[in-house]
Design a protein around this motif. Sequence first.
Motif, mmCIF file in Angstrom:
data_model
loop_
_atom_site.group_PDB
_atom_site.id
_atom_site.type_symbol
_atom_site.label_atom_id
_atom_site.label_comp_id
_atom_site.label_asym_id
_atom_site.label_seq_id
_atom_site.Cartn_x
_atom_site.Cartn_y
_atom_site.Cartn_z
ATOM 1 N N GLU A 256 10.632 -7.429 7.009
ATOM 2 C CA GLU A 256 9.492 -7.631 6.127
ATOM 3 C C GLU A 256 9.341 -9.087 5.707
ATOM 4 O O GLU A 256 8.311 -9.487 5.193
ATOM 5 N N PRO A 274 3.986 -5.184 14.576
ATOM 6 C CA PRO A 274 3.698 -4.105 13.646
ATOM 7 C C PRO A 274 3.406 -2.762 14.266
ATOM 8 O O PRO A 274 3.800 -1.741 13.740
ATOM 9 N N LEU A 277 6.285 -0.209 14.627
ATOM 10 C CA LEU A 277 7.022 0.383 13.522
ATOM 11 C C LEU A 277 6.878 1.895 13.517
ATOM 12 O O LEU A 277 5.865 2.450 13.915
ATOM 13 N N HIS A 293 7.642 4.577 7.255
ATOM 14 C CA HIS A 293 6.377 4.401 7.969
ATOM 15 C C HIS A 293 6.025 5.678 8.733
ATOM 16 O O HIS A 293 4.885 6.170 8.686
ATOM 17 N N ASP A 297 2.896 8.375 8.067
ATOM 18 C CA ASP A 297 1.941 8.719 9.115
ATOM 19 C C ASP A 297 1.894 10.235 9.332
ATOM 20 O O ASP A 297 0.812 10.823 9.494
ATOM 21 N N VAL A 433 -1.500 -2.635 9.673
ATOM 22 C CA VAL A 433 -1.262 -2.146 8.301
ATOM 23 C C VAL A 433 -1.327 -0.622 8.219
ATOM 24 O O VAL A 433 -1.059 -0.053 7.164
ATOM 25 N N SER A 435 -0.628 2.974 7.782
ATOM 26 C CA SER A 435 0.488 3.760 7.244
ATOM 27 C C SER A 435 1.695 2.901 6.876
ATOM 28 O O SER A 435 2.809 3.412 6.756
ATOM 29 N N ARG A 436 1.485 1.631 6.670
ATOM 30 C CA ARG A 436 2.609 0.731 6.359
ATOM 31 C C ARG A 436 3.016 0.897 4.899
ATOM 32 O O ARG A 436 2.230 0.643 3.989
ATOM 33 N N GLN A 438 4.674 0.278 1.174
ATOM 34 C CA GLN A 438 4.891 -0.883 0.302
ATOM 35 C C GLN A 438 6.311 -0.883 -0.264
ATOM 36 O O GLN A 438 6.849 -1.937 -0.605
ATOM 37 N N THR A 446 0.226 3.191 0.551
ATOM 38 C CA THR A 446 0.522 2.392 1.730
ATOM 39 C C THR A 446 -0.488 1.245 1.800
ATOM 40 O O THR A 446 -1.524 1.257 1.130
ATOM 41 N N LYS A 482 -0.314 -8.264 5.472
ATOM 42 C CA LYS A 482 0.946 -7.562 5.202
ATOM 43 C C LYS A 482 1.464 -6.809 6.423
ATOM 44 O O LYS A 482 2.620 -6.394 6.435
ATOM 45 N N GLY A 483 0.648 -6.654 7.429
ATOM 46 C CA GLY A 483 1.127 -6.001 8.632
ATOM 47 C C GLY A 483 1.838 -6.932 9.582
ATOM 48 O O GLY A 483 2.290 -6.500 10.644
#
Length: 813
Positions: A256, A274, A277, A293, A297, A433, A435-436, A438, A446, A482-483
């Motif tokens: 990350e 990404p 993941l 992750h 999903d 991004v 389903s990423r 936090q 997410t 962020k992805g």
Amino acid sequence: MAAGLAALRGRDDAFPDLIGAPLRAALTERADAALRALFGDPGPGAALLAVGGYGRGEPAFGTDLDLVLLHDGRRGARPVAEVADGIWYPIWDAGVGLDHSVRTVEQAVSVADGDMKAALGLLDARLIAGDEALAARLTETVRARWRAKASRRLPELAELHAERARRCGEVAFLLEPDLKESRGGLRDAQALRALAAAWVAEAPGERVLAAQRMLLDVRGEVRRLAAGRDQDRLLLQDGTSVAAALGYRARPAETETDDREPAQPGEPAQPGEPAELGRPGALGEPDSFALAHAIADAGRTISWTWDTTWHRVSAALRSQSRWRSRRPIRRPLAAGVVEQDGEVLLARDADPATDPTLVLRAAAAAARAGIPLGRFAVDRFARETPPMPDPWPDAARDAFVALLAAGDNAVPVLESLDQVGLLTRILPEWAAVRSRPQRNPYHRYTVDRHLLEAAARAADHTRDVDRPDLLLLGALLHDIGKGYPGDHTDAGIVIVEKLGPRLGLPPADVDVLIAMVRHHLLLPDAATHRDIDDPATIEAVAAAAGSAQVLTLLHKLTQADSQATGATAWSAWKARLINDLVTRALAVLGGGPVPYPGELTDRQRALLELPDEHLVQVNGLPDEGMYEIVVLAPDHVGLLAVTTGVLALNRLDVRRASARGANGRALLQAAVAGRHGREPDASRLLADLRRGLEGRLDVGGQLAAREEAYATRRPWRTPGAPRATFDDSGSRTVLEVRAPDRAGVLFRIVGALAEVGVDVRTAIVATIGLDVVDAFYIQEPDGAEVVGEARRREVTDAVLAALAVDSDEPPAA
């Protein structure tokens, strides 16, 4: 037989080399064999059935055996009570949980008619041993009655689903999801099968089944770690162990905080990027992030499938209760788009293959009308819609903006596009991004869902800005970086530089959008981490924004971003700070002087002239739950430390504190958040303050005792040691301290500064997730700046020594 059943307890290291489906199959086979032996051969007219999760072949360690002993009501070779005792007692002796009943077919059907749990369990009934014809009669009867009573039972099932969602939250968005009960969990997968059993919906497809298997795999390892206890919640501290067991590992160079350059939008994903993941089996260390992750999903897949399926089922149930006198009405909504029976469909002559903008027109029409995109239309779009032209036609961009402008109604429509791969076809950057997680309590969603929620909140402010289209696009894209590895703002700028022209935006608009991404944290950082009365803070904000247009857009983006983040990210207090800061910065951008309140206000001078030796006032602030604490006392070293400690002991969260003095007297003002809606007791605060100043109250000792009590709870992980750094960018020296949030952390810091002879003029306190980010405007006792490398090292060393404790502490209560 007892040994065979004991394997289910999960306390005997059973099947150490099996995971996932093979483990469930082995547990089912072991239990079935033991139960067949216990059942024996009582003759015809008796059968032993597994129901519920065991009936579906989904046991985990610690699973209860859900069994029905079915009989025909006639006395057989062995009395049914004797058969039952021969099964139940050995199970109890083996320490295995048991949910059992002895029923005739008629009794079982009657119970199912009045008990939803029993009905759902019997829908999954499986014969273990005994009379096959008797078991078949039960299952056929139960399923027939389930279909016959669908109009009554299915709304009841939907209400159970809604109640679980209210009570347990959503699998995709929880730090510690309940894999069974939360929305998008295993119960919802079971509910989808129940809809199919009523012949009102298709059986769950492979995507749902794969998501269900994934959650079952995780649950199996959660139960193994829990030594067979009845636990279906994945705890944070178990994430790495479960990831290791199931093969969820970090991709090469994938972390990350990786500083690699982001992959270019539209390029195929490479290992470690990404899009990779959430897939098990790669080389690298066990990665709880990749596991989270994949769970997010899976949960989204199940919950979206339930939503779309139940919408169609409920509409069909309603239509059955009404007599139709004519053919369904198709109402035009947009070019090629119609509404029928409460959902958006394609017109008969519409052709997605030759009209790439059609999907956005249909989505915008659905969001404006507040109805879903029909599943048939969504599936056809997924099959036929080509990639969007580069650059986008104006009509496509206008439709996309119109979709975002629908606010909350846009979220489920965009979720439908995302679930069938259309959103990443429209915006390839979205894959990074999707389903990423936090992974902190500060963020509710997410990353992708946070961006959708931010855009929905921004839609509430489109009339407050001169470019609502840029506000909506900026809200959707502000965290798109962020992805990608590295700083998410830097990565986001790179993405938007390329994405803006592809959207068909002119260069000037792309520049504004880049500024919104670059500075989307400017206002909350300045308002909550710096003194907004400091002219340097105001000038820095005005200079960074560069124009009134950008500053106004950032103002509304900040509110939307904060409201979409979580319950603690936006408050009336924060809103007022940011409003005041923006008003002052706009004045500077308008050519006016920098607003500056001066050293002492008239009110502060009046307070310092009061005759009281010690005084504590509690005044309500216009922000809900916030109070101003005013302390007047003779000036002496450590006054601010004792005051902040007393406030902490009284369970008051300090958000901002300032100290002023004149003629040997000190005036302290603190903005605090009260607990449980109670106004602070001024007399108690005054008494505690006097005792603390006289040495009769051990403030530090009591706070330490509270920290120790918190430490007995399950720990929250807060990686990294405390940090203390100087910031000379403003007009005064600022010491910024980042540390785990603990009871009395402000007391420790201020006390350490007092011990090395540093005065604190203003303290700005902010809590972000499990950390505090505090800024202290400090000076020497004679008013001089704190300068010199040795002196600054002395100050930072003192603060860090005061905070030198295990960072795996729980947050302050």
